[in-house]
Design a protein around this motif. Structure first.
Motif, PDB file in Angstrom:
ATOM      1  N   UNK B 177       0.828  -1.211   0.000  1.00  0.00           N
ATOM      2  CA  UNK B 177       0.000   0.000   0.000  1.00  0.00           C
ATOM      3  C   UNK B 177       0.862   1.262   0.000  1.00  0.00           C
ATOM      4  N   UNK B 178       0.438   2.243  -0.787  1.00  0.00           N
ATOM      5  CA  UNK B 178       1.176   3.488  -0.903  1.00  0.00           C
ATOM      6  C   UNK B 178       0.232   4.666  -0.620  1.00  0.00           C
ATOM      7  N   UNK B 179       0.426   5.283   0.551  1.00  0.00           N
ATOM      8  CA  UNK B 179      -0.468   6.361   0.979  1.00  0.00           C
ATOM      9  C   UNK B 179      -0.425   7.565   0.054  1.00  0.00           C
ATOM     10  N   UNK B 180       0.697   7.728  -0.635  1.00  0.00           N
ATOM     11  CA  UNK B 180       0.853   8.899  -1.497  1.00  0.00           C
ATOM     12  C   UNK B 180       0.134   8.740  -2.838  1.00  0.00           C
ATOM     13  N   UNK B 181      -0.229   7.503  -3.162  1.00  0.00           N
ATOM     14  CA  UNK B 181      -0.854   7.274  -4.465  1.00  0.00           C
ATOM     15  C   UNK B 181      -2.323   7.678  -4.442  1.00  0.00           C
ATOM     16  N   UNK B 182      -2.684   8.632  -5.287  1.00  0.00           N
ATOM     17  CA  UNK B 182      -4.071   9.110  -5.328  1.00  0.00           C
ATOM     18  C   UNK B 182      -4.719   8.687  -6.640  1.00  0.00           C
ATOM     19  N   UNK B 183      -6.041   8.555  -6.600  1.00  0.00           N
ATOM     20  CA  UNK B 183      -6.767   8.171  -7.807  1.00  0.00           C
ATOM     21  C   UNK B 183      -7.762   9.258  -8.194  1.00  0.00           C
ATOM     22  N   UNK B 184      -7.977   9.357  -9.476  1.00  0.00           N
ATOM     23  CA  UNK B 184      -9.048  10.224  -9.967  1.00  0.00           C
ATOM     24  C   UNK B 184     -10.372   9.498  -9.681  1.00  0.00           C
ATOM     25  N   UNK B 185     -11.331  10.179  -9.078  1.00  0.00           N
ATOM     26  CA  UNK B 185     -12.609   9.522  -8.763  1.00  0.00           C
ATOM     27  C   UNK B 185     -13.692  10.028  -9.712  1.00  0.00           C
ATOM     28  N   UNK B 186     -14.368   9.114 -10.368  1.00  0.00           N
ATOM     29  CA  UNK B 186     -15.442   9.483 -11.296  1.00  0.00           C
ATOM     30  C   UNK B 186     -16.750   8.923 -10.761  1.00  0.00           C
ATOM     31  N   UNK B 187     -17.700   9.806 -10.485  1.00  0.00           N
ATOM     32  CA  UNK B 187     -19.019   9.320 -10.057  1.00  0.00           C
ATOM     33  C   UNK B 187     -19.834   9.031 -11.307  1.00  0.00           C
ATOM     34  N   UNK B 188     -20.261   7.795 -11.431  1.00  0.00           N
ATOM     35  CA  UNK B 188     -20.949   7.379 -12.651  1.00  0.00           C
ATOM     36  C   UNK B 188     -22.415   7.109 -12.340  1.00  0.00           C
ATOM     37  N   UNK B 189     -23.295   7.741 -13.093  1.00  0.00           N
ATOM     38  CA  UNK B 189     -24.721   7.479 -12.897  1.00  0.00           C
ATOM     39  C   UNK B 189     -25.140   6.367 -13.857  1.00  0.00           C
ATOM     40  N   UNK B 190     -25.408   5.184 -13.312  1.00  0.00           N
ATOM     41  CA  UNK B 190     -25.740   4.040 -14.169  1.00  0.00           C
ATOM     42  C   UNK B 190     -27.229   3.992 -14.509  1.00  0.00           C
ATOM     43  N   UNK B 191     -27.996   4.954 -14.004  1.00  0.00           N
ATOM     44  CA  UNK B 191     -29.442   5.023 -14.284  1.00  0.00           C
ATOM     45  C   UNK B 191     -30.115   3.675 -14.082  1.00  0.00           C
ATOM     46  N   UNK B 192     -29.922   3.123 -12.905  1.00  0.00           N
ATOM     47  CA  UNK B 192     -30.486   1.797 -12.606  1.00  0.00           C
ATOM     48  C   UNK B 192     -31.999   1.889 -12.441  1.00  0.00           C
ATOM     49  N   UNK B 193     -32.697   1.020 -13.140  1.00  0.00           N
ATOM     50  CA  UNK B 193     -34.169   1.006 -13.040  1.00  0.00           C
ATOM     51  C   UNK B 193     -34.633  -0.422 -12.808  1.00  0.00           C
ATOM     52  N   UNK B 194     -35.559  -0.557 -11.883  1.00  0.00           N
ATOM     53  CA  UNK B 194     -36.138  -1.860 -11.593  1.00  0.00           C
ATOM     54  C   UNK B 194     -36.690  -2.510 -12.866  1.00  0.00           C
ATOM     55  N   UNK B 195     -36.366  -3.788 -13.101  1.00  0.00           N
ATOM     56  CA  UNK B 195     -36.955  -4.482 -14.245  1.00  0.00           C
ATOM     57  C   UNK B 195     -37.266  -5.926 -13.860  1.00  0.00           C
ATOM     58  N   UNK B 196     -37.699  -6.715 -14.816  1.00  0.00           N
ATOM     59  CA  UNK B 196     -38.179  -8.073 -14.505  1.00  0.00           C
ATOM     60  C   UNK B 196     -37.048  -9.003 -14.061  1.00  0.00           C
ATOM     61  N   UNK B 197     -35.796  -8.570 -14.223  1.00  0.00           N
ATOM     62  CA  UNK B 197     -34.682  -9.408 -13.756  1.00  0.00           C
ATOM     63  C   UNK B 197     -34.312  -9.139 -12.300  1.00  0.00           C
ATOM     64  N   UNK B 198     -34.939  -8.137 -11.685  1.00  0.00           N
ATOM     65  CA  UNK B 198     -34.694  -7.891 -10.264  1.00  0.00           C
ATOM     66  C   UNK B 198     -35.398  -8.973  -9.447  1.00  0.00           C
TER      67      UNK B 198
END
Lengths: 261, 334
Positions: B177-198
């Motif tokens: 583990x490397x505390x100095x290593x940072x990541x770019x964070x991307x919030x992704x909207x997957x537009x999840x909608x209930x369907x017949x496979x739920x």
């Protein structure tokens, strides 16, 4: 309820040995069996039928001799059997296999599909969920228990590493069965007799609605680059010792490896 | 999906599995391997983090090697369920076009990955124990055991992207583990909608908290058929306790009902890689060896001098475990 169970004929991998001279698999004389997880899935289907009434169909894709496992399934009590066999379907990876099986299962018709969690020759556990995706129905993997409400809902105890989920799913759906979920019944003499009187439906590529580019070797995204027998790491020291001497030897080994001081 | 230009697909993606807001160990192992593959493919590493209120975990993924973390935060992802997870992963794949996607070969990964592979229509190699790169042809070489561990097969996915694999837990090395290593964070909207496979999760039943998982123990005292009975396992437990380790077993002992399935090492059990593995009365069927041969130091005790376990043991002792183990316990105690 129409239940379709996918079964596979597999070599008994416990019996497979490596030729120590050539380093290749010895498959001669290795018995073929019904894949254990599939057999548990068939038993689960038969139990549901015994309790609620259902028609249980079994299907396998493979070489013509895979008929043997279908006969065994009929002897256990399955009502109908389908053999999907065609050179054009051969050499398929899991995606191409599930494409062909999904097409055949649609043709048979289903409310519930049960497959084994995985087969002991490939150990992939992929074909079940992939069939469900092709048929656009939910899949519930790793089933430890299956119950039915007698109407339209299946209740499954789904296993994870540290927990179970109790899942309710509306039919149609697909379940993959764990081999230890039940103890499959034996074939009965009457069952064996009727198994040989029941006609097995044999289908080829032209009997199912599929795209030639999505089946068999051609339709398989993955290719086997090479296969080889497992290489073992070399042996270290081996000595014959007992009791106290052996204990001293182990303690010196643990000290050498800095595991104890 | 089939592609004429594999170079349109970039990046090594990892499904960062988390349960109850805790990142699973396998996710770090995957990141370790992904980093190595990314260097060879001259690209970077992206972790896909799905769940509910899990965005705070992104920095931990960065520490273990993620250059980028794509998060999908949604109440529908709170507990694992096939459909919303498959939906979100598929949408990420279609949006970002990765060349490689790795999943843990866990009871989650082995359900999710095949569903995604069928939806994207690409190849998936199960339960890999080795991943490498053919740099010349820009292909990942995925090696896995088959036929109960008797045979190894190297699989490629030449014309479809992404190349996907599930990877056996306990096989790949985590990065430091490397505390100095940072990541770019991307919030992704997957537009999840209930369907017949739920489906509906009606209840969650946790298995009883037991001892440490054998996959995480540094020292394992492992018993085989030669141990002879459930009672004799008490002796192995005592030895394990002295050494600060855990007890594991071969399949024969599980089948005989001496120990629980959770303790099984091997092809149909768990792959372990402890610092020390003491095999007691284990003959060493290939299926068993497949699950433990990567252990640091292997000590084997067996009556039968031709037992295959000796082929992998650093220290092999041909002798009677019933005299050796009690003596060893006595000496270690004093």
């Amino acid at each position: 309820m129409r239940i379709t169970v996918c079964i596979k004929q597999v070599p008994d991998t416990n019996e497979v040995k490596i030729d120590s001279v050539t380093g290749t698999l010895i498959r001669d004389g290795v018995p073929s069996i019904m894949n254990p997880d599939d057999k548990a899935g068939l038993e689960a289907a038969l139990e549901l039928r015994d309790k609620y009434g259902a028609e249980v169909s079994v299907i396998t894709m493979g070489l013509p001799q895979a008929e043997e496992v279908l006969r065994e399934a009929l002897a256990m009590g399955a009502d109908k059997a389908y053999l999907l066999t065609d050179r054009k379907l051969g050499g398929a990876d899991t995606i191409a296999t599930s494409t062909a099986l999904a097409a055949a299962i649609s043709k048979i018709g289903f409310d519930l599909i049960i497959t084994g969690r995985q087969a002991i020759d490939g150990d992939t556990a992929q074909v079940g969920p992939q069939i469900a995706e092709k048929l656009n129905i939910p899949n519930i993997s790793y089933a430890q228990e299956i119950e039915f409400d007698g109407n339209d809902t299946i209740r499954v105890k789904r296993m994870y590493e540290d927990r179970y989920h109790i899942i309710n799913a509306k039919l149609p759906c697909l379940i993959t069965a764990l081999g230890d979920m039940n103890t499959p019944r034996y074939m009965t003499p009457g069952g064996i007799k009727s198994a040989y009187e029941t006609e097995i439906t044999v289908w080829g590529r032209n009997d199912i609605d599929v795209d030639d580019m999505q089946i068999g070797l051609v339709g398989s995204p993955t290719k086997v680059a090479k296969s080889f027998p497992k290489a073992l790491k070399g042996a270290g020291q081996k000595t014959t010792l007992d009791g106290e001497e052996a204990a001293d030897y182990i303690i010196s080994a643990l000290k050498e490896k800095l595991i104890i001081r | 999906m089939r592609t004429d230009n594999i170079y349109n697909f970039k990046g090594v993606f990892v499904f960062a599995e988390q349960v109850d807001g805790k990142i699973s160990e396998i996710s770090f192992e995957l990141l370790g391997k992904a980093k190595e593959l990314a260097e060879k493919l001259r690209t970077d590493v992206t972790a896909m983090l799905l769940g509910y209120k899990v965005e705070n975990l992104a920095s931990e993924l960065a520490r273990y090697g993620a250059d980028r973390v794509i998060t999908v935060d949604d109440k529908k992802l709170e507990s694992y369920m096939t459909e919303p997870y498959a939906d979100a992963i598929t949408k990420i794949i279609k949006r970002f076009n990765p060349e490689v996607v790795l999943y843990g070969a866990t009871t989650i990964g082995r359900d999710l990955a095949p569903r995604v592979s069928a939806r994207v229509f690409t190849g998936l190699t199960a339960d890999c124990t080795k991943l490498d790169v053919d740099t010349e042809n820009h292909q990942v070489l995925m090696t896995r055991p088959a036929f109960g561990g008797n045979l190894m097969a190297t699989i490629m996915c030449p014309e479809y992207r992404p190349q996907m694999a599930t990877v056996r837990p306990g096989v790949m090395q985590k990065a430091e583990p490397n505390d100095a290593h940072k990541a770019e964070v991307i919030k992704f909207d997957a537009e999840l909608k209930n369907n017949s496979n739920y489906v509906e999760i009606a209840d969650i039943i946790k298995k009883e908290a037991k001892r440490r998982d054998i996959g995480e123990a540094n020292i394992l005292v492992s018993g085989g058929r030669g141990v002879g009975s459930a009672e004799n396992f008490a002796m192995l437990r005592e030895l394990a306790d002295i050494l600060g380790g855990e007890v594991s077993a071969s399949r024969a002992c599980v089948d005989a009902g001496w120990v629980e399935k959770d303790l099984q090492v091997g092809q149909t059990g768990k792959t372990v890689r402890p610092t020390l593995y003491i095999a007691v009365g284990i003959s060493g069927a290939i299926q068993h060896l497949a699950g433990m041969e990567e252990s640091g130091t292997i000590i084997a005790i067996n009556k039968d001098e031709s037992a295959p376990i000796f082929e992998v043991a650093d220290y092999g002792i041909v002798g009677d475990l019933n005299t050796i183990i009690p003596e060893l316990i006595k000496k270690l105690r004093s």
